[in-house]
Design a protein around this motif. Structure first.
Motif, PDB file in Angstrom:
ATOM      1  N   CYS A 145       1.049  -1.387  -0.038  1.00 32.92           N
ATOM      2  CA  CYS A 145      -0.103   0.047   0.239  1.00 32.92           C
ATOM      3  C   CYS A 145       0.760   1.130  -0.221  1.00 32.92           C
ATOM      4  O   CYS A 145       2.189   1.125   0.570  1.00 32.92           O
ATOM      5  CB  CYS A 145      -1.340  -0.267   0.969  1.00 32.92           C
ATOM      6  SG  CYS A 145      -1.976  -1.129   1.352  1.00 32.92           S
ATOM      7  N   GLN A 187      -4.103   3.043  -2.195  1.00 36.69           N
ATOM      8  CA  GLN A 187      -4.358   2.533  -3.478  1.00 36.69           C
ATOM      9  C   GLN A 187      -2.687   2.129  -3.494  1.00 36.69           C
ATOM     10  O   GLN A 187      -2.452   1.472  -2.193  1.00 36.69           O
ATOM     11  CB  GLN A 187      -3.383   3.734  -4.630  1.00 36.69           C
ATOM     12  CG  GLN A 187      -4.410   4.931  -4.885  1.00 36.69           C
ATOM     13  CD  GLN A 187      -4.394   5.658  -5.952  1.00 36.69           C
ATOM     14  OE1 GLN A 187      -3.081   5.839  -5.757  1.00 36.69           O
ATOM     15  NE2 GLN A 187      -4.649   5.259  -7.915  1.00 36.69           N
ATOM     16  N   GLN A 208       0.851   0.246 -10.793  1.00 35.23           N
ATOM     17  CA  GLN A 208      -0.075   0.445 -10.043  1.00 35.23           C
ATOM     18  C   GLN A 208      -1.221   0.964 -10.862  1.00 35.23           C
ATOM     19  O   GLN A 208      -0.733   1.003 -12.089  1.00 35.23           O
ATOM     20  CB  GLN A 208       0.276   1.523  -9.036  1.00 35.23           C
ATOM     21  CG  GLN A 208       0.230   2.958  -9.570  1.00 35.23           C
ATOM     22  CD  GLN A 208       0.350   4.086  -8.430  1.00 35.23           C
ATOM     23  OE1 GLN A 208       2.164   4.366  -7.628  1.00 35.23           O
ATOM     24  NE2 GLN A 208      -0.534   5.027  -7.821  1.00 35.23           N
ATOM     25  N   THR A 214      -8.980   3.395  -6.632  1.00 39.15           N
ATOM     26  CA  THR A 214      -8.162   3.189  -5.002  1.00 39.15           C
ATOM     27  C   THR A 214      -9.007   2.122  -4.488  1.00 39.15           C
ATOM     28  O   THR A 214     -10.207   2.247  -4.630  1.00 39.15           O
ATOM     29  CB  THR A 214      -9.035   4.972  -4.805  1.00 39.15           C
ATOM     30  OG1 THR A 214      -7.689   6.593  -5.301  1.00 39.15           O
ATOM     31  CG2 THR A 214      -8.440   4.414  -3.054  1.00 39.15           C
TER      32      THR A 214
END
Length: 387
Positions: A145, A187, A208, A214
């Motif tokens: 994270c 995220q 990512q 999110t």
């Protein structure tokens, strides 16, 4: 030498003389290519190996159970899938030329839990092709994270694993939301590290999901339980067309002027969580304008939009006299019919004459939907009936 996550392969070019002066002959780096930049394997130098040159090999864990175009991501309320094309370049610091390279396909599926703060990823990394000095390659994978301390980092497999052309490494990561607050958005970031025999990696590759993906975890949507969703995905309450309460919803979506809940045609509904407001909504719509119909067994006032939404007639400053009144009837010849009690033209709300049990079945479906999809106060949702 420590890994340098700040430099792309292109930006390393001005630094090569400095590495050469330190006696470092070759350096390597990883880049993620944008979808429009994905390289064709047919454009690699002569002698390049492709995935067809070696048998495939699966190891370690299950593969991501999803399909997505290269460089793209998709997501639903509880699941996401994406892929990335990674390039590994081996550079001679003296000639400043690339003397080897490799192309990898990284794939990740993220699975959230609506009733748990724990979630996971399923990951795969395939070596599609390699040439020149890109030999003896080993790969490591870490997902974490990147917003505060929402969850801990986890590795898809133990350490750096050997990988050859045509081989795929499979693994997974596990994460638990650290519920320090009622609700939190964050995220993820994945770092892939590739090392070659006798080579120094200066820059690993990171990728990512897009910003709209999110993750949101909370402990307020449903009692004291925790759970996580992708809030940018608007969920849909699916109802069958099996009773008069559901017919009341279907008719209202089609004929009310706002087409509440009808995706692509009307306006979304949003949740109202305050029980006092919900009761006030119900009382204002189901007022003296509604009178029990003796032809409907155990008749009840079935209002739409639902009292547990911000679109309830009361919150639109409407009362029972402003609503269409209808009576859904038992199917004749396999088709439901609807009788009009008043003039239904131009209305924004509905009062349906529906047996109490069938009225309650829709309310129960809505309540369960709020829990299973973790729909928070004021959050949007759609409806679909009979699909």
């Amino acid at each position: 030498m420590e890994l340098d996550a700040e430099h792309t392969c292109d930006s390393l070019q001005p630094m090569l003389e400095g590495y050469a002066a330190q006696g470092i002959d070759t350096v390597t780096c990883l880049d993620q290519l944008a979808p429009s930049e994905v390289r064709s394997e047919h454009g690699l130098p002569n002698g390049a190996a492709t995935a067809d040159d070696a048998p495939g090999d699966a190891s370690l864990s299950a593969a991501p159970n999803c399909s997505v175009a290269m460089g793209q991501w998709y997501f639903t309320r509880l699941d996401a899938c994406g892929s990335a094309r990674l390039t590994y370049d081996v550079i001679d610091t003296r000639t400043k030329k690339m003397i080897g390279g490799a192309v990898f396909t990284a794939k990740q599926e993220i699975t959230l839990q609506a009733k748990s703060g724990s979630w996971k990823t399923d990951d795969s990394l395939k070596l599609d092709s390699a040439w020149g000095a890109a030999k003896g390659l080993r790969a490591a994978w870490k997902t974490e994270c990147i917003s505060g301390s929402a969850c801990g980092a986890s590795t898809a497999w133990s350490g750096a694993q050997a990988i050859a052309v045509g081989k795929t490494l499979y693994g997974g990561t596990t994460h638990t939301w650290k519920a320090g607050q009622d609700t939190e958005g964050f995220q993820t970031k994945t770092t892939v590290t590739i090392t070659g025999a006798g080579q120094i990696l200066l820059s690993p590759a990171t990728f990512q999901p897009p910003g709209k993906m999110t993750i949101r975890c909370d402990k307020i949507a449903s009692g004291s339980s925790t759970g996580c969703v992708f809030p940018s995905f608007t969920p849909t309450l699916m109802l069958p067309l099996e009773n008069r309460g559901q017919v009341n919803v279907a008719w209202s979506m089609q004929y009310l002027t706002d087409h509440w809940g009808w995706e692509g045609k009307g306006s979304p509904l949003t949740r109202e969580k305050d029980e006092a407001v919900i009761n006030a909504n119900r009382g204002k719509v189901c007022d003296s304008a509604w009178k029990a119909d003796p032809t409907v067994p155990d008749d009840s006032c079935d209002e739409f939009p639902f009292a547990a939404t911000n679109q309830s007639g009361a919150q639109l400053n409407l009362s029972g006299k402003d609503c269409a009144q209808i009576r859904p009837d038992t199917p004749a010849g396999g088709r439901w019919t609807v009788s009009y009690v008043n003039d239904t033209t131009g209305r924004r709300c509905t009062i349906g004459h529906v047996p109490n049990k069938e009225n309650g079945s829709v309310g129960g479906s809505l309540s369960l939907f709020y829990q299973n999809q973790r729909v928070l106060n004021d959050e949007k949702f759609w409806l679909a009936v009979g699909l």
